[in-house]
Motif scaffolding. Structure first.
Motif, PDB file in Angstrom:
ATOM      1  N   GLU A 175     -33.512 -53.154 101.651  1.00 48.46           N
ATOM      2  CA  GLU A 175     -32.957 -52.050 102.435  1.00 48.46           C
ATOM      3  C   GLU A 175     -32.985 -52.386 103.924  1.00 48.46           C
ATOM      4  OE1 GLU A 175     -31.215 -48.144 102.147  1.00 48.46           O
ATOM      5  OE2 GLU A 175     -31.660 -49.756 100.722  1.00 48.46           O
ATOM      6  N   ASP A 176     -34.071 -52.984 104.375  1.00 49.79           N
ATOM      7  CA  ASP A 176     -34.181 -53.368 105.779  1.00 49.79           C
ATOM      8  C   ASP A 176     -33.132 -54.414 106.147  1.00 49.79           C
ATOM      9  OD1 ASP A 176     -35.891 -53.413 108.352  1.00 49.79           O
ATOM     10  OD2 ASP A 176     -35.866 -55.531 107.770  1.00 49.79           O
ATOM     11  N   LEU A 177     -32.934 -55.394 105.277  1.00 50.56           N
ATOM     12  CA  LEU A 177     -31.932 -56.426 105.544  1.00 50.56           C
ATOM     13  C   LEU A 177     -30.528 -55.830 105.613  1.00 50.56           C
ATOM     14  CD1 LEU A 177     -33.283 -59.232 103.192  1.00 50.56           C
ATOM     15  CD2 LEU A 177     -33.085 -59.396 105.685  1.00 50.56           C
ATOM     16  N   ALA A 178     -30.218 -54.923 104.675  1.00 54.14           N
ATOM     17  CA  ALA A 178     -28.900 -54.287 104.679  1.00 54.14           C
ATOM     18  C   ALA A 178     -28.687 -53.487 105.970  1.00 54.14           C
ATOM     19  CB  ALA A 178     -28.750 -53.384 103.462  1.00 54.14           C
ATOM     20  N   ASN A 179     -29.731 -52.799 106.425  1.00 53.00           N
ATOM     21  CA  ASN A 179     -29.623 -52.023 107.665  1.00 53.00           C
ATOM     22  C   ASN A 179     -29.412 -52.917 108.877  1.00 53.00           C
ATOM     23  OD1 ASN A 179     -29.989 -49.582 106.340  1.00 53.00           O
ATOM     24  ND2 ASN A 179     -32.197 -49.551 106.666  1.00 53.00           N
ATOM     25  N   ARG A 180     -29.864 -54.162 108.788  1.00 54.06           N
ATOM     26  CA  ARG A 180     -29.715 -55.106 109.896  1.00 54.06           C
ATOM     27  C   ARG A 180     -28.408 -55.891 109.822  1.00 54.06           C
ATOM     28  NH1 ARG A 180     -34.612 -56.401 112.615  1.00 54.06           N
ATOM     29  NH2 ARG A 180     -36.435 -55.327 111.752  1.00 54.06           N
ATOM     30  N   GLY A 181     -27.569 -55.606 108.818  1.00 58.45           N
ATOM     31  CA  GLY A 181     -26.279 -56.265 108.715  1.00 58.45           C
ATOM     32  C   GLY A 181     -26.264 -57.534 107.892  1.00 58.45           C
ATOM     33  N   HIS A 182     -27.373 -57.849 107.222  1.00 60.29           N
ATOM     34  CA  HIS A 182     -27.395 -59.000 106.322  1.00 60.29           C
ATOM     35  C   HIS A 182     -26.787 -58.594 104.972  1.00 60.29           C
ATOM     36  CE1 HIS A 182     -29.819 -61.612 108.913  1.00 60.29           C
ATOM     37  NE2 HIS A 182     -30.487 -60.526 109.254  1.00 60.29           N
ATOM     38  N   ASP A 183     -26.588 -59.563 104.116  1.00 56.27           N
ATOM     39  CA  ASP A 183     -25.984 -59.331 102.804  1.00 56.27           C
ATOM     40  C   ASP A 183     -26.933 -59.823 101.714  1.00 56.27           C
ATOM     41  OD1 ASP A 183     -24.185 -58.852 100.726  1.00 56.27           O
ATOM     42  OD2 ASP A 183     -23.146 -60.766 101.014  1.00 56.27           O
ATOM     43  N   PRO A 184     -28.018 -59.088 101.453  1.00 54.03           N
ATOM     44  CA  PRO A 184     -29.012 -59.592 100.502  1.00 54.03           C
ATOM     45  C   PRO A 184     -28.521 -59.552  99.063  1.00 54.03           C
ATOM     46  CG  PRO A 184     -29.580 -57.367 101.194  1.00 54.03           C
ATOM     47  CD  PRO A 184     -28.409 -57.799 102.035  1.00 54.03           C
ATOM     48  N   LEU A 185     -28.962 -60.536  98.301  1.00 53.36           N
ATOM     49  CA  LEU A 185     -28.778 -60.554  96.855  1.00 53.36           C
ATOM     50  C   LEU A 185     -30.150 -60.340  96.233  1.00 53.36           C
ATOM     51  CD1 LEU A 185     -27.311 -61.145  94.165  1.00 53.36           C
ATOM     52  CD2 LEU A 185     -27.704 -63.587  94.608  1.00 53.36           C
ATOM     53  N   LEU A 186     -30.311 -59.296  95.448  1.00 52.60           N
ATOM     54  CA  LEU A 186     -31.584 -58.948  94.825  1.00 52.60           C
ATOM     55  C   LEU A 186     -31.516 -59.264  93.335  1.00 52.60           C
ATOM     56  CD1 LEU A 186     -34.386 -57.505  94.924  1.00 52.60           C
ATOM     57  CD2 LEU A 186     -33.147 -55.353  94.577  1.00 52.60           C
TER      58      LEU A 186
END
Length: 277
Positions: A133-144
């Protein structure tokens, strides 16, 4: 770190044996960063004597709401399942270091930052939900990528992450899941055997993060090392003091000092720093 009395706002079973405990941190107390943890004195009695460590699974700075996801394993977590709304939690928080953000790619391969790939095995789900969630809020594109033995051990993943999410179950019981373990799923999907999950980037543009069983994280380090990829791991250890004094949570490392304290030097370490065997 502060000694805090947090207000419980919810405590419910979200999968077979897994619970989510939600609470509010008082105004003025420090909030956690992804990867950090807290310790809870689960009961005022002398048994269990030691505080129990739990990684944060969520934090909202505006509402002051936080959460942990825990598994009912023994007497302490059995007591924890009995916490109700309006109960108070005796906690020390925040503790430990945080997950680092993805590193930059060289300009000759397009620049930008590596795509974060988060591996969450079993109880490792909680801190990875928070980090995703933190990465998404920072504009990254995480794959979980979430792994479990069976579908009954998985919560409703749509509640916990806006990230692209893949599921691996050992028995293949979750609809649409990869039939196998989490490293098999990583190899199958992120390794390029099926689909394009790299965000139109080569797999060597990944940065890996793992939290879960020791064996899983050791296998993730081997996978990352073979591809020359960075990996960060969140170590889970039994703790005594949780502030670096008792040496009860040490793990063997590739360093002259031989051991590192998970509570004060971690729990986040480079994957290659840990001795996995």
């Amino acid at each position: 770190m502060e000694h805090i009395r947090a207000l419980v706002t919810g405590n419910q079973e979200i999968a077979d044996g897994y619970y989510e405990l939600e609470f509010v941190l008082p105004e003025g107390s420090p909030g956690p960063a992804p990867g950090q943890f807290l310790t809870i004195r689960v009961d005022e009695a002398n048994i269990p004597l030691l505080r129990r460590p739990f990684a944060y699974s969520a934090w909202d700075a505006e509402s002051r709401r936080a959460a942990i996801i825990y598994q009912r394993r023994g007497n302490a977590t059995k007591i924890l399942t009995g916490k109700n709304s309006h109960d108070r939690l005796d906690i020390l928080s925040p503790l430990g270091n945080r997950f680092p953000l993805p590193s930059a790619l060289p300009a000759e391969v397009g620049g930008g930052s590596r795509r974060p790939v988060l591996l969450a095995g079993g109880i490792g789900m909680g801190p990875m939900f928070f980090f995703a969630e933190d990465l998404a809020n920072r504009g990254h594109d995480p794959l979980l990528i979430v792994g479990a033995r069976s579908a009954s051990l998985l919560p409703d993943l749509t509640r916990y992450s806006r990230a692209e999410t893949l599921v691996a179950t050992d028995d293949g019981s979750a609809p649409g899941s990869f039939h196998g373990n989490i490293i098999g799923a990583l190899d199958h999907y992120a390794g390029g055997n099926e689909g394009d999950l790299s965000g139109n980037r080569a797999a060597d543009a990944f940065e890996l993060y793992a939290c879960g069983p020791h064996v899983m994280m050791g296998a993730a380090q081997q996978w990352a090392r073979q591809r020359n990829l960075p990996l960060w791991v969140s170590m889970e250890q039994t703790m005594g003091c949780a502030v670096g004094a008792c040496m009860g949570c040490v793990v063997p490392v590739n360093d002259d000092k031989k051991y590192a304290r998970v509570c004060s030097e971690g729990p986040i370490f480079p994957g290659g720093y840990i001795q996995w065997r």
